[in-house]
Design a protein around this motif. Structure first.
Motif, short mmCIF file in Angstrom:
data_model
loop_
_atom_site.label_atom_id
_atom_site.label_comp_id
_atom_site.label_asym_id
_atom_site.label_seq_id
_atom_site.Cartn_x
_atom_site.Cartn_y
_atom_site.Cartn_z
N ASN A 37 0.84 -1.20 0.00
CA ASN A 37 0.00 0.00 0.00
C ASN A 37 0.88 1.25 0.00
N GLY A 38 0.82 2.01 -1.07
CA GLY A 38 1.52 3.29 -1.11
C GLY A 38 2.98 3.23 -1.49
N ALA A 39 3.55 2.04 -1.71
CA ALA A 39 4.98 1.96 -2.00
C ALA A 39 5.30 0.70 -2.79
N VAL A 40 6.49 0.69 -3.37
CA VAL A 40 7.05 -0.50 -3.99
C VAL A 40 8.47 -0.66 -3.44
N ILE A 41 8.75 -1.84 -2.89
CA ILE A 41 10.07 -2.12 -2.32
C ILE A 41 10.88 -2.87 -3.36
N VAL A 42 12.00 -2.29 -3.77
CA VAL A 42 12.75 -2.77 -4.93
C VAL A 42 14.14 -3.25 -4.51
N PRO A 43 14.56 -4.43 -4.98
CA PRO A 43 15.94 -4.87 -4.70
C PRO A 43 16.95 -4.06 -5.49
N THR A 44 18.02 -3.65 -4.82
CA THR A 44 19.14 -2.99 -5.48
C THR A 44 20.41 -3.79 -5.20
N TYR A 45 21.49 -3.50 -5.98
CA TYR A 45 22.68 -4.36 -5.94
C TYR A 45 23.99 -3.57 -5.92
N ASN A 46 23.94 -2.36 -5.37
CA ASN A 46 25.13 -1.50 -5.32
C ASN A 46 25.73 -1.31 -6.70
N GLY A 99 14.24 1.50 -2.30
CA GLY A 99 15.27 0.54 -2.64
C GLY A 99 15.91 -0.07 -1.41
N ILE A 100 16.11 -1.38 -1.43
CA ILE A 100 16.81 -2.08 -0.34
C ILE A 100 17.92 -2.93 -0.95
N ASP A 101 19.13 -2.77 -0.45
CA ASP A 101 20.28 -3.54 -0.93
C ASP A 101 20.02 -5.03 -0.70
N SER A 102 20.00 -5.79 -1.79
CA SER A 102 19.61 -7.21 -1.71
C SER A 102 20.76 -8.15 -2.04
N ARG A 103 21.99 -7.67 -1.93
CA ARG A 103 23.13 -8.54 -2.23
C ARG A 103 23.23 -9.70 -1.26
N THR A 104 22.80 -9.51 -0.03
CA THR A 104 22.80 -10.64 0.92
C THR A 104 21.70 -11.64 0.56
#
Length: 370
Positions: free
Chosen positions: A310-319, A342-347
């Motif tokens: 609701n109200g947002a999209v959470i997107v994986p990023t990779y530096n 954006g959330i760093d998803s390298r882990t």
């Protein structure tokens, strides 16, 4: 089919049953489900790092809606959340204690269908379909994960009727719904070994349309499998549906990349698709991240594995600043009225998944957003 649901089904008239539909992910949601990692999962070598990712996801989700977390040790999770979230956010969190093999809620949690009918003594307008998860074709242990939905339901934390479909293997990441008449999937996944043999493609197609009564057609994509993907090609890693007949998809421009030809063919297939009104889809191309390796193994990095809330999209990023920026801007184009986080998803991709794979939404019975 369990006996309780069978009695409900026998009591419904035909119109009530056929009013059920599988909502699109961008429609109004009641909440999101997470399965929390612990030291006896495959996250153990980098448990601290993945816990930080989970806290970031919990923060982004609870700024917008409710969050259900199942965890082996809920008290430790409660303490972590208390340090990170505001009091208002904490009030949006429900914790439930149960054990788990792994943390891929997208493929473990129930898939929700909704009806426009009114609640009655024998009928609930929300049904949570509990499918068999067998570790993506018996690759990994899944017996604890397969018990989670029943435990949560018995605790009264699922609002609706839990339908038993343990005789059919179906992972949430393997299908995409437009909330109307069309379901997308991939041939490589649904026809992969150790899923639903000896069913044919035609029989699985018919099965999907019977499970989701609003679906009149299933579009099978034949290309676009990422290297390092344990799922045999989940659609949520390569093609996603957005409002206004929009498809976001991964493209590959590097002719030296092992993905180039397969994703070129995927793009060609998407260009040929038509909506139920006979019009081409609006295609938005996401970049292929530069190759990321864990030792010598390429990991399935993808910006397509985003979560709509609701109200947002959470997107994986990779530096990867340039490609991350293009992906975030492209997804913003598809969802102009939502915040893009954006959330760093390298882990996460070290275990061969990303943000969408770790989550499952519960659509609301409120009127759908368009």
């Amino acid at each position: 089919m369990n006996n309780i649901f069978f009695s409900y089904l026998c009591s419904m008239d035909k119109n009530e049953f056929h009013s059920f539909r599988l909502p699109a992910e961008w429609e109004q949601q009641d909440g999101i489900m997470l399965i929390w990692p612990h030291e006896d999962t495959d996250w153990r070598p980098y448990l601290e790092e993945i816990t930080e990712v989970y806290l970031q996801m919990a923060d982004a989700i609870t700024r917008n809606e409710e969050l259900l977390i199942t965890a082996r040790d809920i008290e430790s999770v409660r303490l972590l959340l208390a340090e990170r979230l505001s009091e208002e956010q904490i009030r949006r969190v429900t914790l439930f204690a149960c054990d788990n093999n792994d943390t891929w809620a997208r493929d473990v949690a129930p898939i929700t269908i909704l009806s426009s009918g009114e609640p009655k003594d024998y009928f609930h307008p929300r049904h949570l379909l509990d499918f068999c998860f067998n570790g993506w074709g018996k690759k990994f242990a899944a017996e604890k994960d397969n018990r989670i939905n029943r435990q949560v339901y018995k605790a009264g934390l699922f609002y609706g009727t839990l339908e038993n479909h343990k005789d059919f293997v179906l992972e949430g990441g393997s299908i995409e719904s437009d909330g109307d008449q069309t379901l997308f999937t991939t041939t490589s996944c649904l026809m992969a070994p150790h899923r639903n043999q000896p069913l044919t493609k035609e029989e699985i197609d018919e099965k999907l349309r019977s499970l989701f009564p609003n679906v009149e057609r299933v579009i099978w994509l034949d290309h676009g499998q990422l290297a390092g993907d344990d799922t045999d090609g989940h659609i949520d890693t390569i093609v996603r549906i957005a409002p206004n007949d929009t498809l976001l998809y991964i493209g590959c421009d590097d002719k030296e990349d092992e993905h180039y030809e397969d994703f070129r063919l995927l793009e060609e297939q998407l260009k040929l698709l038509r909506t139920t009104k006979g019009k081409p889809y609006r295609l938005l191309r996401l970049p292929m991240p530069d190759a990321i390796y864990d030792e010598e193994e390429r990991l399935p990095a993808t910006h397509a594995n985003f979560l709509i809330i609701n109200g947002a999209v959470i997107v994986p990023t990779y530096n990867q600043p340039e490609k991350d920026k293009v992906a975030l801007e492209t997804i913003q184009t598809a969802f102009p009225d939502r915040e893009i986080v954006g959330i760093d998803s390298r882990t996460i991709i070290r275990q061969h998944g990303s943000i969408h794979c770790l989550t499952m939404q519960f659509p609301s019975l409120l009127p759908k957003e368009r």
